[in-house]
Design a protein around this motif. Sequence first.
Motif, PDB file in Angstrom:
ATOM      1  N   LYS A 191     -24.034  -0.541  33.960  1.00  0.00           N
ATOM      2  CA  LYS A 191     -23.089  -1.000  32.952  1.00  0.00           C
ATOM      3  C   LYS A 191     -23.794  -1.998  32.020  1.00  0.00           C
ATOM      4  O   LYS A 191     -24.771  -2.642  32.433  1.00  0.00           O
ATOM      5  CB  LYS A 191     -21.918  -1.709  33.629  1.00  0.00           C
ATOM      6  CG  LYS A 191     -21.205  -0.894  34.687  1.00  0.00           C
ATOM      7  CD  LYS A 191     -20.150  -1.738  35.386  1.00  0.00           C
ATOM      8  CE  LYS A 191     -19.451  -0.969  36.488  1.00  0.00           C
ATOM      9  NZ  LYS A 191     -18.435  -1.805  37.187  1.00  0.00           N
TER      10      LYS A 191
ATOM     11  N   GLU B   4     -28.099 -15.125  39.486  1.00  0.00           N
ATOM     12  CA  GLU B   4     -27.132 -14.751  40.522  1.00  0.00           C
ATOM     13  C   GLU B   4     -27.744 -13.760  41.504  1.00  0.00           C
ATOM     14  O   GLU B   4     -28.607 -12.957  41.158  1.00  0.00           O
ATOM     15  CB  GLU B   4     -25.865 -14.153  39.900  1.00  0.00           C
ATOM     16  CG  GLU B   4     -26.065 -12.829  39.210  1.00  0.00           C
ATOM     17  CD  GLU B   4     -24.740 -12.200  38.764  1.00  0.00           C
ATOM     18  OE1 GLU B   4     -23.689 -12.838  38.876  1.00  0.00           O
ATOM     19  OE2 GLU B   4     -24.789 -11.038  38.303  1.00  0.00           O
TER      20      GLU B   4
ATOM     21  N   ALA C 127     -23.829  -8.218  46.530  1.00  0.00           N
ATOM     22  CA  ALA C 127     -22.803  -8.909  45.762  1.00  0.00           C
ATOM     23  C   ALA C 127     -21.722  -7.896  45.395  1.00  0.00           C
ATOM     24  O   ALA C 127     -22.002  -6.700  45.217  1.00  0.00           O
ATOM     25  CB  ALA C 127     -23.408  -9.505  44.498  1.00  0.00           C
ATOM     26  N   ASP C 128     -20.502  -8.370  45.280  1.00  0.00           N
ATOM     27  CA  ASP C 128     -19.390  -7.468  44.950  1.00  0.00           C
ATOM     28  C   ASP C 128     -19.634  -6.744  43.623  1.00  0.00           C
ATOM     29  O   ASP C 128     -19.202  -5.601  43.441  1.00  0.00           O
ATOM     30  CB  ASP C 128     -18.086  -8.253  44.869  1.00  0.00           C
ATOM     31  CG  ASP C 128     -17.593  -8.678  46.239  1.00  0.00           C
ATOM     32  OD1 ASP C 128     -16.740  -9.581  46.296  1.00  0.00           O
ATOM     33  OD2 ASP C 128     -18.053  -8.112  47.248  1.00  0.00           O
ATOM     34  N   SER C 129     -20.308  -7.414  42.711  1.00  0.00           N
ATOM     35  CA  SER C 129     -20.509  -6.847  41.371  1.00  0.00           C
ATOM     36  C   SER C 129     -21.406  -5.610  41.368  1.00  0.00           C
ATOM     37  O   SER C 129     -21.365  -4.826  40.413  1.00  0.00           O
ATOM     38  CB  SER C 129     -21.100  -7.908  40.440  1.00  0.00           C
ATOM     39  OG  SER C 129     -22.313  -8.406  40.961  1.00  0.00           O
ATOM     40  N   VAL C 130     -22.204  -5.429  42.414  1.00  0.00           N
ATOM     41  CA  VAL C 130     -23.119  -4.276  42.453  1.00  0.00           C
ATOM     42  C   VAL C 130     -22.847  -3.338  43.616  1.00  0.00           C
ATOM     43  O   VAL C 130     -23.435  -2.253  43.688  1.00  0.00           O
ATOM     44  CB  VAL C 130     -24.599  -4.747  42.503  1.00  0.00           C
ATOM     45  CG1 VAL C 130     -24.892  -5.730  41.386  1.00  0.00           C
ATOM     46  CG2 VAL C 130     -24.949  -5.346  43.854  1.00  0.00           C
TER      47      VAL C 130
ATOM     48  N   GLU D 272     -23.010  -4.886  31.375  1.00  0.00           N
ATOM     49  CA  GLU D 272     -23.014  -6.210  32.005  1.00  0.00           C
ATOM     50  C   GLU D 272     -24.078  -6.354  33.085  1.00  0.00           C
ATOM     51  O   GLU D 272     -24.272  -7.437  33.632  1.00  0.00           O
ATOM     52  CB  GLU D 272     -21.638  -6.551  32.581  1.00  0.00           C
ATOM     53  CG  GLU D 272     -21.040  -5.491  33.473  1.00  0.00           C
ATOM     54  CD  GLU D 272     -20.060  -4.587  32.730  1.00  0.00           C
ATOM     55  OE1 GLU D 272     -20.386  -4.157  31.583  1.00  0.00           O
ATOM     56  OE2 GLU D 272     -18.995  -4.284  33.300  1.00  0.00           O
ATOM     57  N   ASP D 273     -24.771  -5.282  33.407  1.00  0.00           N
ATOM     58  CA  ASP D 273     -25.915  -5.360  34.316  1.00  0.00           C
ATOM     59  C   ASP D 273     -27.185  -5.798  33.589  1.00  0.00           C
ATOM     60  O   ASP D 273     -28.221  -6.033  34.227  1.00  0.00           O
ATOM     61  CB  ASP D 273     -26.176  -4.010  34.981  1.00  0.00           C
ATOM     62  CG  ASP D 273     -25.051  -3.587  35.916  1.00  0.00           C
ATOM     63  OD1 ASP D 273     -24.689  -2.395  35.894  1.00  0.00           O
ATOM     64  OD2 ASP D 273     -24.553  -4.441  36.666  1.00  0.00           O
TER      65      ASP D 273
ATOM     66  N   ALA E 208     -27.942 -10.522  43.841  1.00  0.00           N
ATOM     67  CA  ALA E 208     -27.493  -9.135  43.723  1.00  0.00           C
ATOM     68  C   ALA E 208     -27.484  -8.411  45.069  1.00  0.00           C
ATOM     69  O   ALA E 208     -26.491  -7.792  45.436  1.00  0.00           O
ATOM     70  CB  ALA E 208     -28.368  -8.380  42.732  1.00  0.00           C
TER      71      ALA E 208
END
Length: 119
Positions: free
Chosen positions: A87, A46, A61-64, A89-90, A48
């Motif tokens: 986290k 994915e 990305a929204d996740s980071v 999940e990273d 980043a």
Amino acid sequence: QVQLVQSGGGLVQAGGSLRLSCEASGRTFVIYRMAWFRQAPGLEREFAARITWSGGGTYYADSVKGRFTISRDNAKNTVYLQMNSLKPEDTAVYYCAASLAAGRGYEYWGQGTQVTVSS
């Protein structure tokens, strides 16, 4: 040809920080954009973050977003990914990549580096 060599990564506790580096060599003058991707076990790779090589425009990305910062040092032909507030999940293998033009895919990839975040 462009070669990308990554460094950094490792093991860190949740909430900690790490910095990844990606040094480009070869025909670096043809690079338009560089990015960081990641791939967690059993999941697809994915996106980043990315940065335009000349202008420095960034996108995340929204996740980071808000935790990771991508930057570049053109004099050193190096792109960095500063990762804060990590986290579990990273946890993933992180790859840098280079694209030669807008709208074009990423043709050159680094070797990958493991980032593990323990809870």
